[in-house]
Structures are given as C-alpha cells and as structure tokens.
Enzyme design. Structure first.
Site, PDB file in Angstrom:
ATOM      1  N   GLU A 122      14.862 -15.305  -0.211  1.00  0.00           N
ATOM      2  CA  GLU A 122      15.283 -16.357   0.720  1.00  0.00           C
ATOM      3  C   GLU A 122      14.310 -17.527   0.729  1.00  0.00           C
ATOM      4  O   GLU A 122      14.644 -18.618   1.202  1.00  0.00           O
ATOM      5  CB  GLU A 122      15.376 -15.794   2.142  1.00  0.00           C
ATOM      6  CG  GLU A 122      16.430 -14.711   2.341  1.00  0.00           C
ATOM      7  CD  GLU A 122      16.285 -14.049   3.708  1.00  0.00           C
ATOM      8  OE1 GLU A 122      15.437 -14.515   4.509  1.00  0.00           O
ATOM      9  OE2 GLU A 122      16.995 -13.067   3.973  1.00  0.00           O
TER      10      GLU A 122
ATOM     11  N   ASP B 295       0.829  -1.200   0.000  1.00  0.00           N
ATOM     12  CA  ASP B 295       0.000   0.000   0.000  1.00  0.00           C
ATOM     13  C   ASP B 295       0.869   1.257   0.000  1.00  0.00           C
ATOM     14  O   ASP B 295       1.883   1.329   0.698  1.00  0.00           O
ATOM     15  CB  ASP B 295      -0.892  -0.027   1.250  1.00  0.00           C
ATOM     16  CG  ASP B 295      -1.870   1.128   1.309  1.00  0.00           C
ATOM     17  OD1 ASP B 295      -2.721   1.224   0.408  1.00  0.00           O
ATOM     18  OD2 ASP B 295      -1.769   1.937   2.252  1.00  0.00           O
TER      19      ASP B 295
END
Length: 558
Positions: A274, A225
């Site tokens: 990751e 956002d």
C-alpha cells in the site's frame, strides 16, 4: 586516505506494488545494535540520539540501509526482544521524536531504515498479558496467548514437553487471582516472553496496525524476529526425544516453520504494498534447509530471508562452494535475492569464530588465534561482498572487532547465561559497545562509560585509529563497498561461474570480475586472472602469476 563514496541507491517513490527489483536486491545493510553503538546522553547506554549523530559515518562507509535492533518500550528481560508497547520508544533509547529525527536524518543521507519487529511473543508486561493474568482463567485475553491447564492430578505438570530455546521448560505456571496455582502459559524463550496465539484474529489485526504505524513514520522495512515461530502445530503435540541444539530450527519442530506462517506474511505484504518507496520485509527464519527458507521469500511474501546456513559454514573451500550453490539454487526459482551474513548480535563475531577450530558452533568461549581470525575474517568479507544478492554487516565487524570472551560473570546480561541449560549464554561478547576513539572512558562510545566493559585494547581498533590507515580493516570495508557499488559484476544477478582452481582455493567469476579465495594455511600460486582490484591482505603479482597468501581473498577485473 579516507574514500568519499557515492550516495547509496534509494529506489523511487513510485515503485509498483509487488515490485521485485528494488534497492534491497543487492544492498549492503548495516545492523545497529542501539545499546552498543553510540551513547548520546552519557548514561552508559547507547540510544537513538547517539545513532543519529553517527549516521554520517555509515554514509561514508557506503552502506545502503541501517537495520535497528529493538528500541521499543520494554522491561529489557531479553535486551528489548520482550516488547511491552510496540508503538512507544523505551526511555533508555529516547522518545518517538528521537525516532522520527533518526529516520528523517537517515533519509537525508540517502540511507534506508529497517526496524526490528518482534511478533512471536510480547513482554509479560504487555497490557494484554497483564490483564489476562489479572482476570484469571476464562479471560478472553488469554486466548491471545497460549494458556493451557497442566497435566497430572492437580495440573502440576506442564501441558507438553516443549523446552525453551534459553533452556528449561517452555511453560510457566501462573497463580490465580485468589492465590491458588493456575494455568500454564507458553514461552519459547524466557518466561518474561509469552508467545502470542496467532490463530486469534485480534493478534493479526494488531500487528497489521503496528506495521502501518511505523510505515507512516517513514521506515523502509522490517526485520521480523523469529519469523518461523508464529504458528504452532495443531494441538501442541509433544516433541519427544530430540537434540537441544536443534531447537533453533535446524530440524522439523512442531513450533517452528509451520506452513501457516506464510498466510501471515502474505497478509503483511499487502500492507507494505500500500506504501510507495519499495518497503521490505526480512525474515529471521531458522529452517532445516535453504529450500524451506526460500518459502518465506516467494513473490507475494517477504523480500529477503537471512542465510543462516552460510553464516554457520566453516572456513573451507568445498563447504563454502556447496552452500553458495545451494543458496543461489534455492532462491532462483522464487525470484528473490540471496542474502549473505557473517555476524550478528546473537552469534560469535566471525573474527573470533574463524580464530578457533571448526565445529564449536556459533557461541565460542575462547579468543583463539587473533591474527588468524582477523586474516580469515577479512578474506571472508571480500568473498561475501563478491556474491550476488544482499549482504549484511554487523556493527564493529568493519573494525575487525573480536568477541570479548573474558567478560566477568557479574557483568553479563544475556538471559540465557542465567538458565541452567540451553544456549551457552555468551551473546554478550558480541554486544560490547564499539570504540570510536583511541582514548576516553569508553573510547568515544559516550561520556559515561559503557554498559558492558570494553577491553583495554579497544582504542587501537577504534574508528579513529583505523581511519585513513592503508590496510586497516575499516579502509578495506570502505574500499570493498565502494567497488561493489561501482562495478557492474558485483552484487547484481543470481549466478556465479566457478573457475578451475587448486584444492582449497575458490575462483568465481562474475561479469568483468573474478574473485579468488585461498582458504588453506599455505600460499598457493595461480595464474593471475586479470588486473588486481582489491585484496584482503598483501599480494604480489609476478607477471602472469600470483601467489595467493594463506587465508586471503583477491578481487580482479577482467
């Protein structure tokens, strides 16, 4: 009849870090606004259990992923975009166990899950902000927000001339613990939404931790956002004279689209890389140009950015062609897919926007010509789904829902409605709970009514009323999404070939496929480019020619 669609692509669990050809490149992603999707406990408010129960509907619709608007613990001053705790579920929506169940159920149905993240500001009820107020000037926690002394002889004036997106000053003055007037704090949105200071390392550390919390829960990505708003210009300089409408990011502003945001997203990208499974970052970034938007999706930053220039384009062939070309041209150099969207929880639904004259903006107060709006909305959807890249669908648009433009003032909850200036405050109209059944107090939304009143006509637009009905808007979406998945010329790639067409008509080619769009108000006869695959309205092929009805899109195989 209802179509049984192939399961969405889910990518693989061993995708290499930084991989650029994942599931999201040509995905159809469905936005769920949880409070208005489905109510599982009968309290009149949608919740996570309700969403989970309706996931099979989304699988059958054929979408690849679900994007959930905020469900975090929040005082709900701005419908959950004021977050008090980023690792907790607001009780109105359920519990962390409900979130876990939703993610697991979605994955079992081969649906990805993207969650909203709100990093520009927190709630004023966030523990950091509450302690910063309680501790008073000099508190180390105040450095994590933008606290400043005021101007004037007694600090009675705001630190600068910035205005809130919701109208009024972007600063609110505090009261010191001893009751005297204190410093001011910055809030680009409501006063209950203080902006974080992203220059402070604790803020960056906290959000990397929040990312890992939800990635460990199994989410497939984040819609970010106000992605363009985190970094403010050094010294917080005055804005000077300006157009209030340009505060959304359509012009250069000292609080939006600062180059420093990109360091943040490169850091976030390393976190996502990751994890296995092709996790994604999606930017809600209002920028002055599509070229500036492309900066957010460079190979080491985000994966997608919303295309607001496309959303705000009028139903006009020349304008649509121009924004399609500029969007594809901007994204091609950075190797990112273009995204296409027609509606969301912040703008008037496109079935109403296209029912009104152009130029009224994205918040419209009149219903307009309902038949015209729906016809154009269906045509616009087929054009969008024919374009290369990823498409976003806002809940209920597959039912052809219009905005509810006659909500009584006492029912409204949009905070911008209660501000003296700024946005029109009519976002509630696109947030009315969607109808599932022909009858019932809330047309199948839940057993306890709905938090915003639904129109009496909602039942005939419901999922039940449209399922299996030839020519219904729901069946058009199902057929279009299925064809998009099955046809190699749709979704994938980065280019379109423009074919010769009469004025007001678009004809674009993809491998083995042609899309023709008549944006005019009169029928236009053209040569049939191939075999009719799907149309947004009734079309009759007459030998080697076809008469394209007004405001109609047709898909052809060639």
């Amino acid at each position: 009849m209802t179509q049984h669609l192939a399961a969405p692509s889910t990518g693989t669990s061993d995708d290499a870090p930084g991989h650029r050809t994942g599931w999201w490149q040509d995905a159809v992603i469905y936005q769920v606004y949880p409070r208005s999707f489905a109510d599982g406990n009968g309290d009149g408010m949608g919740d996570l259990a309700g969403v989970t129960a309706r996931l099979p509907y989304l699988r059958d619709l054929g979408v690849d992923a679900v994007w959930l608007s905020p469900y975090y613990a929040s005082p709900q001053a701005d419908a959950g975009y004021d977050v008090a705790d980023y690792r907790a579920i607001d009780p109105m929506f359920g519990t962390l166990h409900d979130a876990d169940a939703l993610i697991r159920e979605a994955h079992g149905l081969d649906l990805r899950v993207i969650v909203d993240l709100v990093p520009n500001h927190s709630s004023d009820q966030h523990e950091w902000f509450k302690r910063a107020l309680a501790e008073g000037p000099g508190s180390a926690l105040r450095e994590r927000y933008h606290f400043r002394p005021g101007k004037g002889s007694d600090g009675e004036l705001p630190p600068n001339d910035w205005e809130s997106i919701f109208g009024g000053p972007a600063w609110t003055r505090t009261t010191n613990p001893d009751g005297t007037p204190g410093e001011w704090y910055l809030h680009l949105f409501a006063p209950e939404q203080p902006d974080f200071n992203w220059e402070h390392p604790a803020v960056a550390d906290e959000f990397r931790s929040i990312l890992r919390f939800w990635l460990d829960m199994g989410v497939d990505g984040f819609r970010v956002d106000v992605a363009h708003g985190l970094v403010k210009a050094e010294g917080l300089p005055d804005l000077g004279s300006h157009d209030q409408l340009k505060l959304l990011g359509n012009d250069v502003m000292p609080f939006f689209d600062q180059d420093g945001v990109h360091e943040i997203y490169r850091s976030w990208r390393t976190v996502l890389d990751e994890y296995s499974g092709d996790r994604v970052l999606v930017a809600e970034a209002w920028t002055p140009t599509v070229e500036r938007t492309a900066n957010y999706v460079r190979p080491d930053e985000m994966h997608q950015a919303f295309n607001f220039q496309y959303l705000t384009t009028a139903w006009n062939a020349a304008e649509l062609r121009a924004v399609i070309d500029s969007s594809l041209d901007a994204m091609r150099p950075v190797g990112a897919p273009t995204t296409w969207v027609l509606s969301n929880h912040d703008v008037t639904r496109h079935a109403t926007r296209f029912a009104n004259p152009p130029g009224l903006g994205t918040q419209i107060r009149t219903p307009g010509d309902r038949e015209l709006g729906l016809r154009r909305a269906r045509a616009a959807t087929l054009l969008m789904l024919a374009l290369p890249g990823s498409a976003y669908v806002y809940q209920g648009e597959e039912l052809g829902l219009p905005d509810v433009t006659d909500l009584p003032d006492e029912a409204r909850q949009d905070p911008s409605f209660f501000r003296a200036e700024g946005q029109d405050g009519f976002r509630d109209g696109c947030r009315v709970p969607i109808p599932w059944t022909r009858e019932g107090s809330s047309y199948g939304f839940g057993s306890g009514g709905s938090w915003l009143p639904q129109p009496d006509t909602w039942g005939e637009l419901s999922v039940e009323a449209q399922t299996g009905v030839e020519g219904s808007t729901l069946e058009l979406y199902r057929a279009a999404i299925a064809a998009r998945r099955e046809h190699p010329g749709l979704g994938a790639g980065t280019d379109v070939e423009w074919l010769d067409a009469p004025e007001g008509v678009l004809a674009l080619g993809r491998p083995g496929f042609v899309c023709t769009v008549n944006t005019t108000s009169v029928p236009v006869r053209i040569a049939a480019p191939g075999t009719l695959l799907l149309a947004s309205g009734p079309v009759a092929v007459d030998g080697t020619t076809v008469e394209l009805p007004a405001d109609t899109t047709v898909w052809w195989t060639v």
